[in-house]
Structures are given as structure tokens and as C-alpha cells.
Scaffold this active site. Structure first.
Site, PDB file in Angstrom:
ATOM      1  N   THR A  88      38.893  35.772  33.236  1.00 15.67           N
ATOM      2  CA  THR A  88      39.372  37.158  33.163  1.00 15.67           C
ATOM      3  C   THR A  88      39.175  37.649  31.730  1.00 15.67           C
ATOM      4  O   THR A  88      39.311  36.880  30.776  1.00 15.67           O
ATOM      5  CB  THR A  88      40.850  37.280  33.547  1.00 15.67           C
ATOM      6  OG1 THR A  88      41.648  36.500  32.646  1.00 15.67           O
ATOM      7  CG2 THR A  88      41.091  36.803  34.966  1.00 15.67           C
ATOM      8  N   SER A 115      35.661  34.043  30.419  1.00 14.85           N
ATOM      9  CA  SER A 115      34.855  35.248  30.560  1.00 14.85           C
ATOM     10  C   SER A 115      34.064  35.539  29.292  1.00 14.85           C
ATOM     11  O   SER A 115      34.528  35.280  28.186  1.00 14.85           O
ATOM     12  CB  SER A 115      35.767  36.443  30.862  1.00 14.85           C
ATOM     13  OG  SER A 115      35.045  37.656  30.834  1.00 14.85           O
ATOM     14  N   TYR A 137      28.293  38.095  32.910  1.00 18.81           N
ATOM     15  CA  TYR A 137      27.816  39.227  33.696  1.00 18.81           C
ATOM     16  C   TYR A 137      26.323  39.407  33.393  1.00 18.81           C
ATOM     17  O   TYR A 137      25.782  38.834  32.450  1.00 18.81           O
ATOM     18  CB  TYR A 137      28.579  40.502  33.334  1.00 18.81           C
ATOM     19  CG  TYR A 137      30.008  40.509  33.798  1.00 18.81           C
ATOM     20  CD1 TYR A 137      30.328  40.946  35.083  1.00 18.81           C
ATOM     21  CD2 TYR A 137      31.044  40.084  32.974  1.00 18.81           C
ATOM     22  CE1 TYR A 137      31.643  40.967  35.522  1.00 18.81           C
ATOM     23  CE2 TYR A 137      32.351  40.083  33.400  1.00 18.81           C
ATOM     24  CZ  TYR A 137      32.656  40.527  34.676  1.00 18.81           C
ATOM     25  OH  TYR A 137      33.944  40.538  35.107  1.00 18.81           O
ATOM     26  N   THR A 163      28.820  36.242  37.404  1.00 13.72           N
ATOM     27  CA  THR A 163      29.599  37.231  38.155  1.00 13.72           C
ATOM     28  C   THR A 163      28.779  38.504  38.259  1.00 13.72           C
ATOM     29  O   THR A 163      28.500  39.149  37.249  1.00 13.72           O
ATOM     30  CB  THR A 163      30.941  37.510  37.457  1.00 13.72           C
ATOM     31  OG1 THR A 163      31.688  36.301  37.366  1.00 13.72           O
ATOM     32  CG2 THR A 163      31.751  38.529  38.240  1.00 13.72           C
ATOM     33  N   LYS A 265      29.413  33.974  41.584  1.00 12.46           N
ATOM     34  CA  LYS A 265      30.725  34.494  41.967  1.00 12.46           C
ATOM     35  C   LYS A 265      30.597  35.907  42.548  1.00 12.46           C
ATOM     36  O   LYS A 265      29.867  36.735  42.019  1.00 12.46           O
ATOM     37  CB  LYS A 265      31.651  34.528  40.743  1.00 12.46           C
ATOM     38  CG  LYS A 265      33.104  34.834  41.051  1.00 12.46           C
ATOM     39  CD  LYS A 265      33.953  34.675  39.786  1.00 12.46           C
ATOM     40  CE  LYS A 265      35.423  34.841  40.087  1.00 12.46           C
ATOM     41  NZ  LYS A 265      35.753  36.205  40.512  1.00 12.46           N
ATOM     42  N   SER A 287      34.461  35.996  46.981  1.00 13.06           N
ATOM     43  CA  SER A 287      35.357  36.788  46.140  1.00 13.06           C
ATOM     44  C   SER A 287      35.045  38.265  46.268  1.00 13.06           C
ATOM     45  O   SER A 287      33.891  38.656  46.443  1.00 13.06           O
ATOM     46  CB  SER A 287      35.189  36.358  44.668  1.00 13.06           C
ATOM     47  OG  SER A 287      35.880  37.221  43.797  1.00 13.06           O
ATOM     48  N   HIS A 289      36.329  40.167  43.729  1.00 15.52           N
ATOM     49  CA  HIS A 289      36.700  40.503  42.344  1.00 15.52           C
ATOM     50  C   HIS A 289      38.169  40.923  42.256  1.00 15.52           C
ATOM     51  O   HIS A 289      38.539  41.816  41.503  1.00 15.52           O
ATOM     52  CB  HIS A 289      35.800  41.603  41.794  1.00 15.52           C
ATOM     53  CG  HIS A 289      35.566  41.503  40.314  1.00 15.52           C
ATOM     54  ND1 HIS A 289      34.351  41.180  39.790  1.00 15.52           N
ATOM     55  CD2 HIS A 289      36.383  41.669  39.257  1.00 15.52           C
ATOM     56  CE1 HIS A 289      34.423  41.158  38.466  1.00 15.52           C
ATOM     57  NE2 HIS A 289      35.662  41.444  38.131  1.00 15.52           N
ATOM     58  N   ASP A 320      38.619  33.029  45.673  1.00 18.11           N
ATOM     59  CA  ASP A 320      39.715  33.576  44.872  1.00 18.11           C
ATOM     60  C   ASP A 320      40.167  34.877  45.491  1.00 18.11           C
ATOM     61  O   ASP A 320      39.447  35.498  46.269  1.00 18.11           O
ATOM     62  CB  ASP A 320      39.286  33.786  43.417  1.00 18.11           C
ATOM     63  CG  ASP A 320      38.198  34.840  43.260  1.00 18.11           C
ATOM     64  OD1 ASP A 320      38.529  36.043  43.267  1.00 18.11           O
ATOM     65  OD2 ASP A 320      37.016  34.470  43.136  1.00 18.11           O
ATOM     66  N   ILE A 323      45.914  34.548  45.901  1.00 13.07           N
ATOM     67  CA  ILE A 323      46.552  33.234  45.980  1.00 13.07           C
ATOM     68  C   ILE A 323      47.805  33.239  45.115  1.00 13.07           C
ATOM     69  O   ILE A 323      47.731  33.409  43.895  1.00 13.07           O
ATOM     70  CB  ILE A 323      45.581  32.131  45.550  1.00 13.07           C
ATOM     71  CG1 ILE A 323      44.446  32.043  46.567  1.00 13.07           C
ATOM     72  CG2 ILE A 323      46.285  30.787  45.418  1.00 13.07           C
ATOM     73  CD1 ILE A 323      43.136  31.654  45.998  1.00 13.07           C
ATOM     74  N   ARG A 324      48.957  33.033  45.739  1.00 15.21           N
ATOM     75  CA  ARG A 324      50.242  33.118  45.042  1.00 15.21           C
ATOM     76  C   ARG A 324      51.120  31.883  45.236  1.00 15.21           C
ATOM     77  O   ARG A 324      52.151  31.751  44.570  1.00 15.21           O
ATOM     78  CB  ARG A 324      51.020  34.350  45.532  1.00 15.21           C
ATOM     79  CG  ARG A 324      50.279  35.668  45.354  1.00 15.21           C
ATOM     80  CD  ARG A 324      50.171  36.066  43.895  1.00 15.21           C
ATOM     81  NE  ARG A 324      49.538  37.351  43.743  1.00 15.21           N
ATOM     82  CZ  ARG A 324      48.241  37.541  43.498  1.00 15.21           C
ATOM     83  NH1 ARG A 324      47.425  36.477  43.379  1.00 15.21           N
ATOM     84  NH2 ARG A 324      47.739  38.754  43.359  1.00 15.21           N
ATOM     85  N   ARG A 344      45.297  36.636  38.440  1.00 12.53           N
ATOM     86  CA  ARG A 344      46.548  37.305  38.108  1.00 12.53           C
ATOM     87  C   ARG A 344      47.706  36.308  37.972  1.00 12.53           C
ATOM     88  O   ARG A 344      48.568  36.463  37.109  1.00 12.53           O
ATOM     89  CB  ARG A 344      46.874  38.346  39.165  1.00 12.53           C
ATOM     90  CG  ARG A 344      45.951  39.572  39.150  1.00 12.53           C
ATOM     91  CD  ARG A 344      46.379  40.586  40.202  1.00 12.53           C
ATOM     92  NE  ARG A 344      45.555  41.785  40.183  1.00 12.53           N
ATOM     93  CZ  ARG A 344      44.480  41.973  40.940  1.00 12.53           C
ATOM     94  NH1 ARG A 344      44.078  40.998  41.765  1.00 12.53           N
ATOM     95  NH2 ARG A 344      43.788  43.097  40.869  1.00 12.53           N
TER      96      ARG A 344
END
Length: 409
Positions: A88, A115, A137, A163, A265, A287, A289, A320, A323-324, A344
Site C-alpha cells: 500500500t 509499494s 505499477y 499491479t 496482481k 483482486s 484493488h 485480497d 479479509i477481516r 486495510r
């Protein structure tokens, strides 16, 4: 003079939800808003979490295994649990940023994704000893791309994450959070009303003796200074989108430079997964994003099984989004993912309590994984199959499968 923390309390939290509540209390509104916001109406952000609630289990009442293992091998790296750190950008939630996250990843035996929009350099992060995968990227020309790959390899990166799925929409229904180009005296005065109400966040940066860093050191040219986040973003906006030939070229360049795994990704479609396989990638991440790409894209977990069924025998699939808790990890692995990546969740832990907060999040997930494995009566994460999950009708989204079928002779 050493600053003493006037808000010292029991830092431990029992769930990712508690970490999120603490992060919201601690962070200035624009900073917290940048963490939770998705594109447009936030339909995909909501579905990422809601989809996991549709999946269930059928636990055993007796005969569970006394010892359970969640160790796995992901992209050549042995990990203690199938939860990886997703890259991130610009982690202004805590002064130690990505360095704290990398230390937590190393302490808990998992992979750190860094990242190229990060606020800490790849050299600082690999120095922690964390198994680091560098994310890129498609920005700049090919010479620039190769230079950044070479730098990551020289720093000790053990893999590359490409990504390519970020289209980004400025039209957020709740409004985009204000992110200044740089933090200087003028910016501090202008944003003081939003920041002064968050003394704990101010305290952390005051104790560190630094201001939030909104530059991208991993995009600095050789011998040059780090560009601001917005300068880096402009480079991305003005770079023509990549083709599948560009993906194959990136993979080949990384193979020549490093020879370590290459993860693509952002895959959402079966036909794209097959093209990724043909381009020679080592693995792919299912994903959307985190809901920050094209709003209306289904939850990532809905797309895992169709993609894993199509290419899982040939390359590794991770996922991803949303997911918590540890049970979410178990559901994803049972449906075909080798591991999950979290974003997050660990950022909330970082905001709540720095490195220890990230470790806390990983421990929460580890405990949830163990509980689910026990209830299901399995002794290893490797024993999970789709039969361990209760899946409602029409849950899966096999996007692009029809296009694949029509292309066959």
C-alpha cells in the site's frame, strides 16, 4: 527532551474491527478517509466484506485435531501463516510506516509487500530482514522500469509484484479525502483544524521528530530526489496502459535480473488468468484493488474458485479484499487460494499501535485460522478443500469464462 505518552493504555485489541475503531479515533479525517475510501459509490468495497458473510462452515462436534498447522510455502517462501502483507502506498498513519510493517511481518514469519509508492525506501525495508516482494505499477518508459527492477533486486527483494489494475475514479460519492502534495508550514496551518483534534497522531510524529512523508523514494531517479506522490501519480497517468506483450516483457526482464517469482496482481477474469499463465507469471492475485478500481467489480472471493480451477495447477493463486478475520482466510484457502494478502487491516493496526499493532492484527488472524481449522476437524491448512465451505447458489463469478470457451476450436 523525551516526550512521554499521555494516552498510554492497554494497546492490545481482540479483533480487526477494534483496530479500525482505534484508527478512526486516532487519525485525522483525511488520513482515515484515504484508508477506507473506494471508488464511486463504494459498491465493490461493500461486496468485498459482504461476500464473506455469505459463506459458512459445518463444524464437527468431536474428533478435532489436537495439533494444527497453518504453515505454507508461497512463491518460494516458507510462511508461518497464509497471510501476506499487501503493498500500500504512502503510509502516513504512523511515522515508522512501512519499516514498522516489515518488522512485524518478519516477527510473525510472513512476506512483506512494498509499494513503489511507499514512503520508505526499499533499502530501508529490506534492512529489517523481512522477506520483501517489491511492487511496481506500469509507470515510466521501459528503461525506467528496468532501473527500478534492478534497484529492488540490489536491495534484496525476493520477488516482484506487478499491479496493473488501478484505473481510479475521482467521483467518490462521499468525497475524496484531501491529500496535500507536501507537508510544509503552510500546509500545516491550513490543515490544523483537522489535525489538532487528533493529538495522539500528532504526538507520534512529534516524538519521531519528522513530518508525514508524502514522497515516493522508490521512484527517485539515480542520483535524484524522491518525487512527491502527485508527481509519481502524474507519471502513472501519462504512461500508456500496458499490453499483454508488456506483461510478458516485464516478467522476462525480472527473470533476467533476479530469477525470483513474478506475481501479477489485479486479475478478475478467467481469460485474463489464462493470458497471465501464458505470459509466464509465477502467480497471480485475484483482486479488485480493495474496491479502488472499477466500481461494480464483484468481490474478489467470488472470483477465486473459477480462476483457481482454471490455472491453479499451473501457477499460484492468492487473493485480497475484505479479509477481516481468520475464518475469512480459511474460506479463501478452501476455495483455491494459496494465501491471502491484507491491506486495510494491517494499516488500522499500524495506526492503532505501530509495529505491535500490525503484529496484533496478524495474531488475531492466526487465532481465527486456528479456531476454524479446529472446528473443521483438519490438522493443516493444506487439507482445506471447497467441501469445507458452505457456498450458496450463484455465489461464484466466472468472469471471462464464456470468452475463453468461445475462443477454443
Amino acid at each position: 527532551m523525551k516526550l512521554e505518552n499521555p494516552w498510554k493504555q492497554n494497546p492490545w485489541f481482540e479483533s480487526v474491527a477494534v483496530a479500525q475503531r482505534r484508527a478512526r479515533k486516532r487519525l485525522p479525517a483525511p488520513v482515515y478517509g484515504a484508508l477506507v475510501a473506494g471508488s464511486e459509490r463504494g459498491q465493490t468495497v461493500d461486496d468485498n466484506e459482504a461476500a464473506f458473510r455469505e459463506l459458512g462452515f459445518a463444524p464437527h462436534v468431536a474428533g478435532q485435531q489436537a495439533k494444527r498447522s497453518m504453515a505454507a510455502t508461497v512463491l518460494g517462501q516458507e510462511v508461518a501463516l497464509p497471510v501476506l502483507i499487501s503493498p500500500t502506498g504512502v503510509q502516513a498513519v504512523h511515522p515508522d510506516g512501512e519499516v514498522a510493517v516489515a518488522r512485524a511481518a518478519a516477527a510473525r514469519g510472513t512476506i512483506m509487500g512494498l509499494s513503489n509508492f511507499a514512503s520508505k525506501s526499499v533499502e530501508e525495508v529490506t534492512a529489517t530482514g523481512a522477506a520483501t516482494f517489491f511492487q511496481m505499477y506500469w509507470t515510466g518508459d521501459r528503461d525506467v522500469v528496468v532501473q527500478r527492477m534492478q534497484r529492488a533486486h540490489a536491495a534484496g527483494a525476493l520477488g516482484l509484484i506487478a499491479t496493473l489494475d488501478w484505473s481510479f475514479s475521482m467521483g467518490r460519492d462521499w468525497g475524496s479525502p484531501e491529500i496535500p502534495e507536501k507537508v510544509d508550514v503552510k500546509t500545516m496551518v491550513r490543515m490544523a483544524p483537522k489535525v489538532v483534534t487528533k493529538p495522539r497522531w500528532l504526538y507520534e510524529f512529534g516524538r519521531s521528530g519528522q513530518l508525514p512523508d508524502l514522497t515516493a523514494p522508490n521512484l527517485a531517479p539515480p542520483g535524484g530526489g524522491a518525487p512527491t506522490f502527485f508527481a509519481a501519480y502524474y507519471e502513472w497517468m501519462t504512461t500508456p496502459p500496458p499490453s499483454w506483450e508488456d506483461v510478458a516483457w516485464m516478467r522476462e526482464q525480472w527473470a533476467q535480473i533476479s530469477g525470483t517469482p513474478f506475481l501479477l496482481k489485479g486479475v478478475c477474469r478467467v481469460d485474463d488468468a489464462l493470458r497471465a499463465r501464458d505470459a509466464g507469471v509465477s502467480g497471480l492475485s485475484v483482486s479488485n484493488h480493495g474496491g479502488n478500481n472499477l466500481d461494480g467489480t464483484p468481490a474478489a472471493i467470488r472470483m477465486v474458485k473459477p480462476i483457481a480451477d482454471a490455472v491453479g495447477h499451473d501457477l499460484e493463486v492468492v487473493t485480497d479484499g475484505g479479509i477481516r478475520r481468520g475464518s475469512d482466510v480459511v474460506k479463501a484457502v478452501a476455495l483455491g487460494a494459496r494465501a491471502v494478502m491484507i491491506g486495510r487491516a494491517y494499516l488500522w493496526g499500524l495506526a492503532a499501535n505501530g509495529q505491535a499493532g500490525v503484529e496484533n492484527v496478524l495474531d488475531v488472524l492466526r487465532g481465527g485460522i486456528d479456531s476454524a481449522l479446529m472446528g473443521l476437524g483438519v490438522s493443516s491448512i493444506d487439507e482445506l478443500t471447497p467441501d469445507h465451505v458452505l457456498v450458496p447458489a450463484n455465489f461464484h463469478r466466472d468472469l471471462g469464462a464464456l470468452a475463453t470457451d468461445e475462443a477454443r476450436p
